[in-house]
Design an enzyme around this catalytic site. Sequence first.
Site, PDB file in Angstrom:
ATOM      1  N   ASP A 248      -2.967  10.385   5.251  1.00 59.10           N
ATOM      2  CA  ASP A 248      -3.036   8.991   4.846  1.00 59.10           C
ATOM      3  C   ASP A 248      -1.674   8.350   5.123  1.00 59.10           C
ATOM      4  O   ASP A 248      -0.769   9.004   5.660  1.00 59.10           O
ATOM      5  CB  ASP A 248      -3.475   8.840   3.389  1.00 59.10           C
ATOM      6  CG  ASP A 248      -2.523   9.491   2.404  1.00 59.10           C
ATOM      7  OD1 ASP A 248      -1.339   9.697   2.751  1.00 59.10           O
ATOM      8  OD2 ASP A 248      -2.955   9.807   1.281  1.00 59.10           O
ATOM      9  N   SER A 249      -1.527   7.081   4.749  1.00 61.15           N
ATOM     10  CA  SER A 249      -0.288   6.376   5.100  1.00 61.15           C
ATOM     11  C   SER A 249       0.938   7.019   4.438  1.00 61.15           C
ATOM     12  O   SER A 249       2.019   7.035   5.012  1.00 61.15           O
ATOM     13  CB  SER A 249      -0.400   4.904   4.702  1.00 61.15           C
ATOM     14  OG  SER A 249      -0.670   4.804   3.320  1.00 61.15           O
TER      15      SER A 249
END
Lengths: 421, 78
Positions: free
Chosen positions: B36-37
């Site tokens: 994910d980010s």
Amino acid sequence: MRRVVITGLGLVTPLACGVEETWSRLLDGQSGIRPITSFDVSDLSTKYAANVPRGDGSDGTFNPDQWMEPKEQRKVDDFIVYAMAASVQAIKDAGWESPSAEEALRTGVLIGSGIGGLNGIYDASILLAEKGPRRISPFFIPGRLINLASGQVSIRYGFKGPNHSVVTACSTGAHAIGDAARLIALDDADVMVAGGTEAALGRLGIAGFAAARALSSGFTDEPHKASRPWDRDRDGFVMGEGAGIVVLEEYEHAKARGATIYGEVKGYGLSGDAYHITSPSEDGDGGYRAMQAAFKRAGMQPSDIDYVNAHGTSTPAGDEIEFGAVKRMFGNAAASVSMSSTKSSIGHLLGAAGSVEAIFCALAMRDQVAPATLNLDNPSDNVSGIDLVPHTPKRREIRAVLSNSFGFGGTNASLILAQAD
Amino acid sequence: MSDIAERVKKIVVEHLGVEEEKVVETASFIDDLGADSLDQVELVMAFEEEFGVEIPDSAAEKILTVKDAIDFIKENVA
């Protein structure tokens, strides 16, 4: 209001990982208090604590890899890993691992912690000072926030109901169960995963509580004797860690699906001392009023209670103040109740204490046995007139139980559980 | 220079908990490797630490695949 029952239990304690593993050791009189070996204690006044025994997962040891992927563990503090482990156990025990999409909307999580990610904050502070802000992980904040225990459990299971948390020091676990029960009673949810978790054992945690003159320090040679509620030689509490999580459920909902019911949450009372940041009010009035409120909510009398799991932390002041408050509350019924402090075995689990002890209360009702107060060799002069279950558990009728929790800041909670008919 | 590629892949395997076979040069951290980010931010930090290089945010935003990372490090590490 709707009735609320307990249908699942999960424990990570200094005695063991697992409900039956912990309970059997508790009844066996074992101690979870040991010399600290995982960090340097040479300059600390207290050199023992009640840590969760780690291992490969066999024989009641705690193996974090069984409960959370190593990649995920790395991003969070231990209080979240303990909460996940106890939640997985409780949800499995309740048979609520795969609710329908609609049921998941009515299932919430309310897990609290007294302190949260203290060790991770300590480590990150040193990193910041030594290497600067660019070395701080993007997972630092979400791995330390107390409500992320609730968040992580909800994400894992897709529970989309109320997602909430409690932070009331050593009353956290009891408040979490009480507040979650109210959410069900008021029809905000049908099922709640609730309890407390704590993992603040470390140099900073020990140094802080020791500075507040709260910790036992005089039993380095015999740590298992250090936690001795109501005994005249007690000298403070022993810091513990772990988690206790329950699945709470609306009564008809539980009955309709044939769930095992451990007991009913009958009463929940809250109060504030408005007295001192760390000391309980000397007349025990805060604790008294929490119990009084729980009885009022339950519609029960002290004579209905057979077992009290005391807050009883083994501090010189607190134990006798609570004893006095219970005696005043129970009046003539004090002679027939049994009261013990299981902190004599597992130490003080701070934010997890109230929920771990509520689970012990549920098991005491199930097995009709009151766990013992270990090390109660010579009761203080002021503690007579209540059976404190010294040394060995007592088999007796237990229809209903009261569990007390009191926290720094003067925050008090009492829970009353009863056998569900 | 192949050493850099191996070291990059090792970091990706460790941080994302993925199997080594999946960490091919064309693999996208987010689309193929489950990042994910936040994982991506942490990966860039790990590359900085491993190779003693500073990766500015403007450059980090363009490091989307294993190959992007290897290329950036090859160009910027003396």
